[in-house]
Write a protein that holds these residues in place. Sequence first.
Motif, PDB file in Angstrom:
ATOM      1  N   PRO A   1       0.885  -1.169   0.074  1.00 37.84           N
ATOM      2  CA  PRO A   1      -0.095  -0.039  -0.087  1.00 37.84           C
ATOM      3  C   PRO A   1       0.872   1.258   0.145  1.00 37.84           C
ATOM      4  CG  PRO A   1      -0.647  -1.479   1.743  1.00 37.84           C
ATOM      5  CD  PRO A   1       0.336  -2.134   1.225  1.00 37.84           C
ATOM      6  N   ASP A   2       2.197   1.205   0.189  1.00 40.77           N
ATOM      7  CA  ASP A   2       2.963   2.379   0.207  1.00 40.77           C
ATOM      8  C   ASP A   2       3.307   2.797  -1.363  1.00 40.77           C
ATOM      9  OD1 ASP A   2       3.120   2.606   2.763  1.00 40.77           O
ATOM     10  OD2 ASP A   2       5.016   1.546   3.018  1.00 40.77           O
ATOM     11  N   THR A   3       2.770   2.025  -2.199  1.00 39.45           N
ATOM     12  CA  THR A   3       3.071   2.282  -3.678  1.00 39.45           C
ATOM     13  C   THR A   3       2.194   3.565  -4.217  1.00 39.45           C
ATOM     14  OG1 THR A   3       3.278  -0.313  -4.004  1.00 39.45           O
ATOM     15  CG2 THR A   3       2.996   1.071  -5.988  1.00 39.45           C
ATOM     16  N   ILE A   4       2.806   4.405  -4.631  1.00 36.63           N
ATOM     17  CA  ILE A   4       2.203   5.606  -4.959  1.00 36.63           C
ATOM     18  C   ILE A   4       2.225   5.873  -6.727  1.00 36.63           C
ATOM     19  CG2 ILE A   4       2.218   6.832  -2.816  1.00 36.63           C
ATOM     20  CD1 ILE A   4       4.335   8.393  -4.607  1.00 36.63           C
ATOM     21  N   ALA A   5       3.172   5.285  -7.372  1.00 33.50           N
ATOM     22  CA  ALA A   5       3.309   5.751  -8.648  1.00 33.50           C
ATOM     23  C   ALA A   5       3.562   4.433  -9.413  1.00 33.50           C
ATOM     24  CB  ALA A   5       4.329   6.713  -8.823  1.00 33.50           C
ATOM     25  N   ALA A   6       3.587   4.218 -10.613  1.00 27.99           N
ATOM     26  CA  ALA A   6       4.206   3.296 -11.454  1.00 27.99           C
ATOM     27  C   ALA A   6       4.542   3.722 -12.969  1.00 27.99           C
ATOM     28  CB  ALA A   6       2.801   2.250 -11.849  1.00 27.99           C
ATOM     29  N   VAL A   7       5.648   3.175 -13.205  1.00 33.47           N
ATOM     30  CA  VAL A   7       6.283   3.583 -14.359  1.00 33.47           C
ATOM     31  C   VAL A   7       6.393   2.382 -15.347  1.00 33.47           C
ATOM     32  CG1 VAL A   7       8.319   4.916 -15.536  1.00 33.47           C
ATOM     33  CG2 VAL A   7       7.619   5.129 -13.119  1.00 33.47           C
ATOM     34  N   VAL A   8       6.273   2.474 -16.599  1.00 36.30           N
ATOM     35  CA  VAL A   8       6.532   1.441 -17.605  1.00 36.30           C
ATOM     36  C   VAL A   8       7.696   1.905 -18.591  1.00 36.30           C
ATOM     37  CG1 VAL A   8       5.609   0.088 -19.478  1.00 36.30           C
ATOM     38  CG2 VAL A   8       4.265   0.598 -17.491  1.00 36.30           C
ATOM     39  N   PHE A   9       8.664   1.005 -18.596  1.00 37.70           N
ATOM     40  CA  PHE A   9       9.707   1.143 -19.455  1.00 37.70           C
ATOM     41  C   PHE A   9       9.864  -0.127 -20.292  1.00 37.70           C
ATOM     42  CE2 PHE A   9      11.465   2.856 -15.650  1.00 37.70           C
ATOM     43  CZ  PHE A   9      11.498   4.309 -16.213  1.00 37.70           C
ATOM     44  N   GLY A  10       9.019   0.088 -21.480  1.00 36.90           N
ATOM     45  CA  GLY A  10       9.166  -0.991 -22.527  1.00 36.90           C
ATOM     46  C   GLY A  10       9.272  -0.706 -23.935  1.00 36.90           C
ATOM     47  N   THR A  11       8.432  -0.768 -24.712  1.00 41.73           N
ATOM     48  CA  THR A  11       8.420  -0.360 -26.226  1.00 41.73           C
ATOM     49  C   THR A  11       8.616   0.908 -25.997  1.00 41.73           C
ATOM     50  OG1 THR A  11       7.353  -2.351 -26.892  1.00 41.73           O
ATOM     51  CG2 THR A  11       7.504  -0.608 -28.555  1.00 41.73           C
ATOM     52  N   GLY A  12       7.700   1.662 -25.404  1.00 43.99           N
ATOM     53  CA  GLY A  12       7.464   2.933 -25.156  1.00 43.99           C
ATOM     54  C   GLY A  12       7.777   3.436 -23.562  1.00 43.99           C
TER      55      GLY A  12
END
Length: 469
Positions: A213-224
């Motif tokens: 529950p401390d997760t406040i953001a998500a980032v994707v580093f894939g094709t884009g």
Amino acid sequence: RRKWRKVVGILRDLEESCETPLGRLRQMVDAIAVEMQAGLVSEGGSKLKMLLTFVDDLPNGSERGTYYALHLGGSYFRMIRVYLTGQRSSLEVQDVERHSIPTSLLNSTSEVLFDFLASSLQGFIEKEGDTSNLSQFVKRELAFTFSFPVKQTSISSGVLIKWTKGFAISEMAGEDIAECLQGALNRRGLDIHVAALVNDTVGALSFGHYHDPDTIAAVVFGTGSNACYLERTDAIIKCQNPRTTSGSMVVNMEWGNFWSSRLPRTRYDVELDAESLNSNDMGFEKMIGGMYLGDIVRRVILRMSQESDVFGPISSILLTPFVLRTNSVSAMHEDDTPELQEVARILKDLGVSEVPMKVRKLVMKICDVVTRRAARLAAAGVAGILKKVGRDGSGGGRRRSDKQMMRRTVVAVEGGLYSNYKMFREYMDEALREILGEDVAQHVVIKAMEDGSSIGSALLLASSHSVRT
Ligand code: ADP
């Protein structure tokens, strides 16, 4: 010798124009936080779209049932089935399939694309037999995870803003994506309900938050590349009446489109952009996305080969855009054989053979420069989010040294570039530490995930159901 000197000069130019000293990274961090703010104040107020997602409550572990997700990414599509018993620890991913997206689909028609997705899903469901805990008479609930910019109108509907990452299907901008998929499923007589339309970053955040529950953001580093985060609704000024009970909402930044004149731009970026399907668009993504890193490296090698003889006669293969993929860049960069055989093998595939050791090392260096810049800019992006939400140790009048005041902050990260490219990860971690300083960095956890965006979308769908019922 003069030719070699020429090549060294090109490498020096590249290094200089890719430089990302700490001062510059800090400027990026500030610029991102400022643009985030501008994008929240008014529609079109920033290159960052800061899209509303209508997701206010993230999954918490109490969800139950069987759910499906279909994820259309930039290079892959995935299908999964999860079974939830109401207990976080017993989350069961019953089935998962991942396939490359056939390149013929990229510039096909809406009908062809969605029919392809529907038929893949049909195959997936037919295979499950009676293992799914679902009777054949139950309508299946599906989350559609979609890795392109969508203006959401609700948690289950939204229109495509534009294609990115090499997709160019005309006459789709403005169409409701969930309806398109639902239509294709209906045409096949499949009893499946597209009940959520979820950006992949939002799926990743849901999955991250479900476990921590401390997760406040998500980032994707894939094709884009893209990011989302949890924002207070009163900070989303452009939205007059956000109906949320939690007081916050997930905002999809669409950070691939971030731009600042302070970004370290090279002639290769300028050329790549000019020749791309979406020029003047997605400037940040074109510096950090897996689709593009290989092509930047190719352009550097091509120029060296045109201006010197160190690569032998100019290879026609090298002239082909996107022929050098980023997985080959990481393979060359991380080549630990004494003779750099992997570098030699990949160059041979590009039509460049018999290169001496010093040229192999040169190619490795190009990979290093391009990837290091990408990873450091990516770190600045993450720090920009932390700054915006006051978790970078600088906000709220708190002293940086005041450890008591720092809360643990988790950023969920996923995508093939991040998970498969160790040097990218290491450079990114290192830059984030530099930017935040050790005192703050020790409270920030980067958590890598796999299939989080698809599983998380299914969890989100499950939690929206449990709110209603
Ligand atoms: P998608 O972008 O389709 O959702 P992924 O998140 O799995 O899919 O990312 C796939 C991308 O990750 C590829 O297009 C490639 O750019 C990058 N990638 C995959 N494998 C590697 C690798 N070994 N090294 C570097 N980059 C990689």
